[in-house]
Design an enzyme around this catalytic site. Sequence first.
Site, short mmCIF file in Angstrom:
data_model
loop_
_atom_site.label_atom_id
_atom_site.label_comp_id
_atom_site.label_asym_id
_atom_site.label_seq_id
_atom_site.Cartn_x
_atom_site.Cartn_y
_atom_site.Cartn_z
N HIS A 99 42.39 42.13 37.62
CA HIS A 99 43.77 42.54 37.39
C HIS A 99 43.97 43.96 37.93
O HIS A 99 43.01 44.64 38.28
CB HIS A 99 44.08 42.54 35.88
CG HIS A 99 43.28 43.54 35.10
ND1 HIS A 99 41.94 43.37 34.84
CD2 HIS A 99 43.62 44.74 34.55
CE1 HIS A 99 41.48 44.41 34.15
NE2 HIS A 99 42.48 45.26 33.97
N HIS A 113 40.44 45.20 39.52
CA HIS A 113 39.12 45.37 38.91
C HIS A 113 38.89 44.31 37.84
O HIS A 113 39.82 43.62 37.41
CB HIS A 113 38.97 46.78 38.32
CG HIS A 113 40.06 47.17 37.36
ND1 HIS A 113 41.36 47.46 37.77
CD2 HIS A 113 40.08 47.33 36.02
CE1 HIS A 113 42.10 47.79 36.73
NE2 HIS A 113 41.34 47.71 35.65
N ARG A 159 28.66 46.34 26.01
CA ARG A 159 29.39 47.36 26.77
C ARG A 159 30.57 47.83 25.93
O ARG A 159 31.27 47.03 25.31
CB ARG A 159 29.89 46.79 28.10
CG ARG A 159 30.78 47.75 28.89
CD ARG A 159 31.24 47.12 30.21
NE ARG A 159 32.24 47.95 30.87
CZ ARG A 159 31.97 48.97 31.66
NH1 ARG A 159 30.70 49.28 31.92
NH2 ARG A 159 32.93 49.69 32.22
#
Length: 331
Positions: free
Chosen positions: A201, A258, A268
């Site tokens: 996106h 990205h 993460r």
Amino acid sequence: MVVLSQPALDLEKYSLLRSTGKPAASAADIPEIDLSDPNAKSHVVKACEEFGFFKLVNHRVPVELMTKLEDESLCFFKLSQSEKDKARPPDPLGYGSKNIGSNGDKGWIEYLLLNANPLPLFSQQSDSFLSVAAEYVTAVKKLSGEVVELITEGLKIEPKNAISRLINDEKADCYFRVNHYPWCPEMQDVGGRNMIGFGEHTDPQIISLLRSNNSTGLQICRRDGVWVSVPPDTTAFFVNVGDALQVMTNGRFKSVKHKVVADSDKERVSMIYFGGPPLSEKIQPLSQVLAEGEESLYKEFTWWEYKTAAFKTRLAENRLGAFEKSQNSAF
């Protein structure tokens, strides 16, 4: 529901696996800009033109503050699911998991999405989280203004605050997001494929500043369509050009596409500040960016009009397409 230990994988329901090869480009291609460099403004402009993305070092936001907020965020995500669910106010703000927006996009993710102007209060969030988050947002908001002013200086736009005033306005539509991508042990058994944490996106706003923990997963798409893995750096910020800035520069800058892929053995955490203008602000190319005789590539629109249209689309769609003058469709 995201579970932190031994998460169950429902591939048919969530369709989160994608066959992907290793990115072909070297991470060395990613621009790194030192904020203390006297020539930073020209380097920023070049990075925004060629990548729409760069790594920012020597930014003066204390690393201790960044680490402390990461720790506080992990404390939230390690709460029981019932406790986290209390932070689900009316869509779209608050806590979410797997569903990204309301249009069917899904990811191996849980997150907090908060209004950053100002931060809201949720009953299950500790005073320490709110205090650290407020301090962090204040620091990153200031930094985003500095970066945008480097852009205006580099483009020789006057006044210097032509863009930064929009994200510093008391009615600025700015957001703060904390993403948590749980470790995914099942990925060890599906060689050659990646779990989608957050699908590809672009960011709709003017600018985005991201800081992550020491884990991989972030990838950006170069102008030639090649995906590049972004090595983590817990002391740096990664800066994205957003759709609104692409319009303001009449396409000279491109908002970077990205995505994030999950890791098989490490979680993460990323913290993103999105700098947006007031809802009523008209978005159009800045006159000083246009060369003599150059016409705008985009229709004039308000940030509210674009934001409303953008969030009705799927993540991977070209959100700016309907606002290009070459398109017949209207927003």
